[in-house]
Scaffold this active site. Structure first.
Site, short mmCIF file in Angstrom:
data_model
loop_
_atom_site.label_atom_id
_atom_site.label_comp_id
_atom_site.label_asym_id
_atom_site.label_seq_id
_atom_site.Cartn_x
_atom_site.Cartn_y
_atom_site.Cartn_z
N THR A 163 13.45 -25.95 -23.95
CA THR A 163 13.54 -25.23 -25.23
C THR A 163 14.69 -25.80 -26.07
OG1 THR A 163 12.65 -23.28 -24.18
CG2 THR A 163 13.82 -22.93 -26.26
N ALA A 183 26.83 -35.29 -31.86
CA ALA A 183 27.21 -34.47 -33.02
C ALA A 183 28.70 -34.17 -33.10
CB ALA A 183 26.42 -33.15 -32.98
N HIS A 184 29.36 -33.99 -31.92
CA HIS A 184 30.76 -33.54 -32.01
C HIS A 184 31.70 -34.63 -32.51
CE1 HIS A 184 32.74 -35.18 -28.24
NE2 HIS A 184 31.49 -35.31 -27.85
N CYS A 207 37.88 -39.16 -22.16
CA CYS A 207 37.18 -38.90 -20.91
C CYS A 207 37.99 -39.44 -19.74
CB CYS A 207 35.81 -39.57 -20.92
SG CYS A 207 35.02 -39.51 -22.50
N1 PLP Z 1 29.68 -43.15 -26.13
C1 PLP Z 1 30.84 -43.29 -26.78
C2 PLP Z 1 31.15 -44.59 -27.46
C3 PLP Z 1 31.76 -42.23 -26.84
O1 PLP Z 1 32.92 -42.38 -27.49
C4 PLP Z 1 31.44 -41.02 -26.18
C5 PLP Z 1 32.39 -39.89 -26.16
O2 PLP Z 1 33.59 -40.08 -26.07
C6 PLP Z 1 30.19 -40.93 -25.53
C7 PLP Z 1 29.34 -42.00 -25.52
C8 PLP Z 1 29.76 -39.65 -24.85
O3 PLP Z 1 29.29 -38.73 -25.80
P1 PLP Z 1 29.19 -37.17 -25.44
O4 PLP Z 1 30.61 -36.66 -25.42
O5 PLP Z 1 28.40 -36.57 -26.56
O6 PLP Z 1 28.50 -37.06 -24.14
#
Ligand code: PLP
Length: 378
Positions: free
Chosen positions: A232, A195-196, A321
């Site tokens: 939940t 969602a984000h 990340c």
């Molecule tokens: N997959 C992709 C292609 C992403 O860009 C990201 C987040 O950067 C993720 C998975 C991980 O998603 P979440 O931040 O909702 O764990």
């Protein structure tokens, strides 16, 4: 002036999403599984949200399973499936590290590399064909890459996998809410979303699981999510996600036009400031709207990023990340980018709230940063 241009990392929460969330954080706090009347509103809201999300991707409501985000949805599919795994080598770490964890437990994992080169970064069925081995149970290839924005021809890849008896998963975290997503046309068995990335709340996502397709349960406990993912429900975030997705899907054409106009201005400006700039990821099926992955050879990306940050401009080097990891990104390695290109690549991802004034501010800051030959070391 502050400009946020890192929408591939995360997006601001849409006011309409916040508005529908608030009652479920206040007076409508009941547990959807309770028997009494306090459960009624939350239960109905979760049901409606599931139906809204299903409609946006052309699925059935019972094919939508709420998760805590993209990472959870990816891990669920990779770890809950069986047989050999075939994954692309430029997936997000949520897929790659889940696959590596499976390999540690003795499961065979085969990797397929995207087409190399600056205009590469996508996967065609011929690539799957070259990597194919007997016993492959699941193929996982992302809909759009989070570092270079390339879009893959998922319908061709899923058809290829199905003809050989394998299931097909796509991590569509960067794509959902930004480009049309139709799980029937794409022919996928599983699809992950977060969602984000589309103006919804953080820590919320969903996994599409095609009806009749078997996947191990993720969390054991109560009967939530058809008994496959107990716990939940995060009611407020579920309704926020559904509203954000619905609004982005309804406005997709105008959103895309807005982002494409801004991107054209941005690239025009970059070409004037730095004619030797190299754009990555044109791809065969195009690039995500608002996405620019660009290399300024001779100018270390980290230095550029810090100089832009000092001017209030937020962009990114590789995946967010990975911001603590200064190694060359696995995505740029996978497309065979040279060290010089890889280490001088920044990702500018524009979003719905960005304006022409924002693009001017980015260009002005870039001009100053690029005059500083070699950038700032860090
Ligand atoms: N997959 C992709 C292609 C992403 O860009 C990201 C987040 O950067 C993720 C998975 C991980 O998603 P979440 O931040 O909702 O764990």
């Amino acid at each position: 002036m502050k400009v946020y241009a890192d929408h591939a990392a995360t997006t601001p929460l849409m006011p309409e999403a916040l508005e529908v969330m608030l009652p479920f954080l206040k007076e409508n706090f009941g547990n959807p599984s309770s028997i009494h009347s306090w459960a009624r509103n939350p239960r109905e809201a979760v049901r409606e949200a599931r139906a809204m999300i299903a409609k946006c991707i052309n699925a059935e409501p019972e094919e939508i399973f709420f998760t805590s985000g993209g990472t959870e949805a990816d891990n669920w599919v990779i770890k809950g499936s069986s047989g050999r795994l075939l994954v692309s080598s430029y997936e997000h770490h949520a897929v790659l590290n889940a696959a590596a964890s499976e390999a540690k437990r003795g499961r065979d994992v085969v990797y397929v590399r995207p087409k190399v080169g600056n205009g590469g970064g996508y996967i065609m069925p011929e690539k799957l064909s070259k990597a194919w081995e007997d016993g492959i149970g699941l193929v996982s290839v992302m809909t759009a890459n989070n570092e270079i924005g390339t879009i893959n021809p998922i319908h061709l890849l899923s058809e290829f996998a199905h003809k050989r008896g394998a299931l097909f998963h796509t991590d569509a975290v960067q794509a959902v809410g930004h480009i049309p997503i139709d799980v029937q046309e794409m022919g996928v068995d599983f699809l992950s979303a977060s969602a984000h990335k589309f103006n919804g709340p953080k820590g919320m996502g969903f996994l599409f699981i095609r009806k009749g397709v078997k996947l191990e349960s993720l969390l054991n406990g109560g009967q939530q999510e058809n008994g496959l993912r107990a716990g939940t429900e995060n009611v407020a975030s579920i309704v926020g996600m559904a509203t954000a997705l619905k609004m982005n899907c309804e406005r997709m054409e105008e959103n895309t036009e807005h982002l494409e106009n801004l991107t054209a201005r941005l690239r025009d400006g970059i070409d004037r400031i730095f004619p030797d700039a190299i754009y990555l990821g044109d791809g065969v099926a195009g690039q995500l709207p608002g996405f620019t992955s660009v290399s300024f050879p001779g100018h270390p990306a980290e230095g550029l990023l810090h100089m832009l940050d000092l001017k209030g401009i937020a962009v990114s080097t590789g995946a967010a990340c990975d911001s603590k990891n200064t190694k060359i990104s696995h995505v740029l390695k996978a497309i065979n980018a040279t060290n010089d290109i890889a280490l001088s690549t920044i990702r500018i991802t524009l979003g719905l709230e960005n304006t022409e004034a924002d693009v001017k501010a980015i260009l002005a800051a870039l001009r100053v940063a690029l005059m500083n030959k070699g950038g700032m070391s860090s």
